[in-house]
Design a protein around this motif. Structure first.
Motif, PDB file in Angstrom:
ATOM      1  N   LEU B 146       0.829  -1.213   0.000  1.00  0.00           N
ATOM      2  CA  LEU B 146       0.000   0.000   0.000  1.00  0.00           C
ATOM      3  C   LEU B 146       0.859   1.258   0.000  1.00  0.00           C
ATOM      4  O   LEU B 146       0.715   2.125  -0.856  1.00  0.00           O
ATOM      5  CB  LEU B 146      -0.929  -0.001   1.216  1.00  0.00           C
ATOM      6  N   THR B 147       1.742   1.381   0.984  1.00  0.00           N
ATOM      7  CA  THR B 147       2.697   2.488   1.039  1.00  0.00           C
ATOM      8  C   THR B 147       4.012   1.882   1.523  1.00  0.00           C
ATOM      9  O   THR B 147       4.071   0.707   1.870  1.00  0.00           O
ATOM     10  CB  THR B 147       2.274   3.588   2.040  1.00  0.00           C
ATOM     11  N   ALA B 148       5.050   2.717   1.582  1.00  0.00           N
ATOM     12  CA  ALA B 148       6.360   2.205   2.004  1.00  0.00           C
ATOM     13  C   ALA B 148       6.377   1.839   3.483  1.00  0.00           C
ATOM     14  O   ALA B 148       7.257   1.111   3.934  1.00  0.00           O
ATOM     15  CB  ALA B 148       7.434   3.246   1.711  1.00  0.00           C
ATOM     16  N   HIS B 149       5.396   2.336   4.248  1.00  0.00           N
ATOM     17  CA  HIS B 149       5.450   2.128   5.703  1.00  0.00           C
ATOM     18  C   HIS B 149       4.399   1.199   6.276  1.00  0.00           C
ATOM     19  O   HIS B 149       4.495   0.778   7.423  1.00  0.00           O
ATOM     20  CB  HIS B 149       5.369   3.484   6.413  1.00  0.00           C
ATOM     21  N   ILE B 150       3.376   0.904   5.525  1.00  0.00           N
ATOM     22  CA  ILE B 150       2.324   0.041   6.072  1.00  0.00           C
ATOM     23  C   ILE B 150       2.811  -1.407   6.101  1.00  0.00           C
ATOM     24  O   ILE B 150       3.217  -1.944   5.075  1.00  0.00           O
ATOM     25  CB  ILE B 150       1.019   0.183   5.252  1.00  0.00           C
ATOM     26  N   PRO B 151       2.796  -2.036   7.297  1.00  0.00           N
ATOM     27  CA  PRO B 151       3.270  -3.423   7.393  1.00  0.00           C
ATOM     28  C   PRO B 151       2.470  -4.367   6.500  1.00  0.00           C
ATOM     29  O   PRO B 151       1.256  -4.215   6.352  1.00  0.00           O
ATOM     30  CB  PRO B 151       3.054  -3.767   8.868  1.00  0.00           C
ATOM     31  N   ILE B 152       3.176  -5.319   5.920  1.00  0.00           N
ATOM     32  CA  ILE B 152       2.532  -6.258   5.012  1.00  0.00           C
ATOM     33  C   ILE B 152       2.752  -7.685   5.499  1.00  0.00           C
ATOM     34  O   ILE B 152       3.852  -8.043   5.918  1.00  0.00           O
ATOM     35  CB  ILE B 152       3.044  -6.037   3.562  1.00  0.00           C
ATOM     36  N   ILE B 153       1.688  -8.461   5.482  1.00  0.00           N
ATOM     37  CA  ILE B 153       1.754  -9.864   5.886  1.00  0.00           C
ATOM     38  C   ILE B 153       1.436 -10.661   4.625  1.00  0.00           C
ATOM     39  O   ILE B 153       0.410 -10.434   3.982  1.00  0.00           O
ATOM     40  CB  ILE B 153       0.736 -10.182   7.010  1.00  0.00           C
ATOM     41  N   GLN B 154       2.318 -11.577   4.283  1.00  0.00           N
ATOM     42  CA  GLN B 154       2.169 -12.248   2.991  1.00  0.00           C
ATOM     43  C   GLN B 154       2.652 -13.692   3.033  1.00  0.00           C
ATOM     44  O   GLN B 154       3.417 -14.083   3.901  1.00  0.00           O
ATOM     45  CB  GLN B 154       2.967 -11.488   1.931  1.00  0.00           C
ATOM     46  N   SER B 155       2.185 -14.467   2.064  1.00  0.00           N
ATOM     47  CA  SER B 155       2.732 -15.806   1.859  1.00  0.00           C
ATOM     48  C   SER B 155       4.052 -15.670   1.129  1.00  0.00           C
ATOM     49  O   SER B 155       4.313 -14.646   0.505  1.00  0.00           O
ATOM     50  CB  SER B 155       1.785 -16.634   0.998  1.00  0.00           C
ATOM     51  N   ASP B 156       4.862 -16.708   1.191  1.00  0.00           N
ATOM     52  CA  ASP B 156       6.105 -16.728   0.412  1.00  0.00           C
ATOM     53  C   ASP B 156       5.732 -17.082  -1.030  1.00  0.00           C
ATOM     54  O   ASP B 156       5.759 -18.247  -1.433  1.00  0.00           O
ATOM     55  CB  ASP B 156       7.072 -17.751   1.010  1.00  0.00           C
ATOM     56  N   ASN B 157       5.363 -16.057  -1.775  1.00  0.00           N
ATOM     57  CA  ASN B 157       4.874 -16.271  -3.133  1.00  0.00           C
ATOM     58  C   ASN B 157       5.958 -16.804  -4.073  1.00  0.00           C
ATOM     59  O   ASN B 157       5.673 -17.574  -4.977  1.00  0.00           O
ATOM     60  CB  ASN B 157       4.308 -14.967  -3.691  1.00  0.00           C
ATOM     61  N   TYR B 158       7.200 -16.378  -3.831  1.00  0.00           N
ATOM     62  CA  TYR B 158       8.284 -16.884  -4.676  1.00  0.00           C
ATOM     63  C   TYR B 158       8.401 -18.395  -4.501  1.00  0.00           C
ATOM     64  O   TYR B 158       8.474 -19.142  -5.481  1.00  0.00           O
ATOM     65  CB  TYR B 158       9.615 -16.180  -4.359  1.00  0.00           C
TER      66      TYR B 158
END
Lengths: 327, 327
Positions: B146-158
């Motif tokens: 979203l922005t450079a500062h909003i924390p992101i929670i994600q799967s290991d897509n690679y």
């Protein structure tokens, strides 16, 4: 410094009470005054603190939806349509997964008690929650009899049961089993079993029930379904309680060496979008989920507006008969 | 007549301010006084008006979750787990279906602006919404930059992309197509395509992409997928963007006279509970949906508590390789 209602009042040359009346749409305000206040708010770029507004007006424009779990595709789809409908009418929706736990359901009803929501739509399946009586004028229910006065929006379950049973009979099935939910829950879904029994009797066939409660874990449901194929009676037709149970029956039948649909025909219930995408070969009864959502919202808003509404709203269902023998 | 904070104060022999402090957990109160107030509230069966409390404390304990639609099983399951997690921590969850519409998403962000929610979890897929910058300290995102500062929670897509592509190569596929989403959306899901490309190159195979945006209607997706089988290149493997697209590919392949999996192997992404129930024969990459939900809630609450958190949280995925050739 953020602006307050007082700044708006001063700039517009009216009293604070007048601005408050405009914001909360209460009391007599002339069109001219209303316009002046609105224009001033725009000029000042004033955003009212909604929490303060809610506190003053005693309305939150929040609605809660209690469902067993949005993991289930019927409730996931229902939730989507209810939220979409409410958003169009300026309401926000709380989602409350009761997990079929009475305490959870009571906890969510506290949102009403504490006046944090204006109304509740109940699509959950618990029994004997007396709290519902205190909020009869703020609740509608989907497919569940809560009290004698809470309006209920439901599919025509009798029609669904009749269409399903007749389809199996027409396809040549003679030994048809009906898988039903917990008989102690007062839900119109019980009408499906009644319709099935009527169709069996009309056709001179024996009827037979198996109870697989909705609130069980998947493994428990699968174990109950395995019993069907391990038993003495060899069924050639199953009317399942929902599409997931129908799919479990098909899987179990194949494991037990039966060919589907040649030796066993299965028909489900619900017909959600995702099930039809993933299993287009499954015969099922399609519930009008979008219409159930629209009607529930419409009737709840009428109830909150103290309008008279019907106690029961019944929506038609339809048969999706798959002729595929391929998969 | 309902009880007020004043009744509690009088009965307990303390000031209204003291009762307010106990209710809102603010300012210094001795343990003895606190206990006296709590006991009095119990004796009087006093339920605080939560709306008034929220107004005073400036905290609502409401969180909003913005997703494209709970109709989609990934988001239906994610919503369930997020709500369950928040409920355990005493929060209620608004569900906001953005339908991948920028205006909808902005409308839901107004809940933050108007202080009707404490924080927001964003799992939606729109682009260029500047409003996010104003609320960086109240938002976390799932699978979306979203922005450079909003924390992101994600799967290991690679890792997911690598496992999927390698599985197809190992099964003997030579002409493998990768179906990806809209390339303009900044999402870690783009890493899947990168991994696929890397695996192809490592194995000396040509790579090929087809874009099927998530936000399209099903019929539009199906039309794009039909083009794959009407084209000149005959693929023997497809790495699909999600399980529903995988299933659409299988359906379209069968319509075009191909046998699956003999002539075409397909692998999906997501591995939701419902897809695994309904299509256990589908190979897929399983995302840790429950963990994504738990981490998102944990990190959002830390952010709201002004604690330091990691900018990126990456969770592992796993391959579910089906060996079934039956269905």
């Amino acid at each position: 410094m953020s602006l307050t209602i007082k700044d708006v009042a001063e700039k517009a040359g009216v009293s604070v009470t007048t601005v408050s009346r405009v914001l909360n749409d209460r009391g007599y305000i002339s069109a001219k005054t209303r316009k002046k206040v609105m224009t001033t708010m725009e000029e000042l770029n004033y955003t009212p603190n909604e929490m303060a507004r809610s506190f003053l007006s005693n309305k939150t424009r929040f609605i809660a939806l209690i469902v067993p779990t949005t993991e289930n595709p019927f409730f996931g789809e229902l939730t989507f349509h209810i939220e979409k409908e409410l958003a169009q009418k300026g309401y926000n929706l709380f989602i409350c997964n009761s997990l079929n736990d009475v305490d959870n359901e009571k906890k969510y009803l506290r949102l009403l008690q504490e006046k944090r929501v204006d109304g509740v739509i109940v699509g959950s399946h618990n029994i004997n929650i007396n709290e519902y009586e205190y909020f009869e004028n703020k609740i509608v229910s989907i497919e569940r009899e809560l009290t004698a006065h809470i309006p209920i929006i439901q599919s025509d379950n009798y029609l669904g049961g009749k269409l399903a049973a007749q389809e199996l009979v027409d396809k040549g099935c003679k030994r048809i089993l009906c898988i039903r939910g917990d008989q102690h829950i007062k839900t119109p879904a019980n009408d499906r079993a009644t319709a099935y029994k009527d169709v069996m009797e009309e056709n001179g066939l024996n009827y037979s029930f198996k109870e697989v409660p909705f609130q069980l874990q998947d493994q428990e449901k699968e174990a109950l379904i395995d019993q069907i194929f391990a038993g003495e009676v060899v069924y050639d037709g199953i009317f399942a309680g929902d599409d997931i149970i129908a799919k479990m029956c098909i899987n179990s039948a194949i494991v037990h060496g039966k060919s589907v649909p040649e030796e066993l025909k299965v028909i489900g219930f619900d017909g959600t979008k995702i099930v039809r995408q993933l299993n287009p070969e499954l015969s099922t009864i399609i519930q009008p989920i979008e219409k159930l959502a629209q009607k529930s919202v419409k009737i709840l808003l009428a109830v909150l507006n103290e309008e008279k509404v019907n106690q029961v709203t019944k929506l038609s269902v339809k048969l999706l008969a798959s002729n595929s023998t391929k998969r």
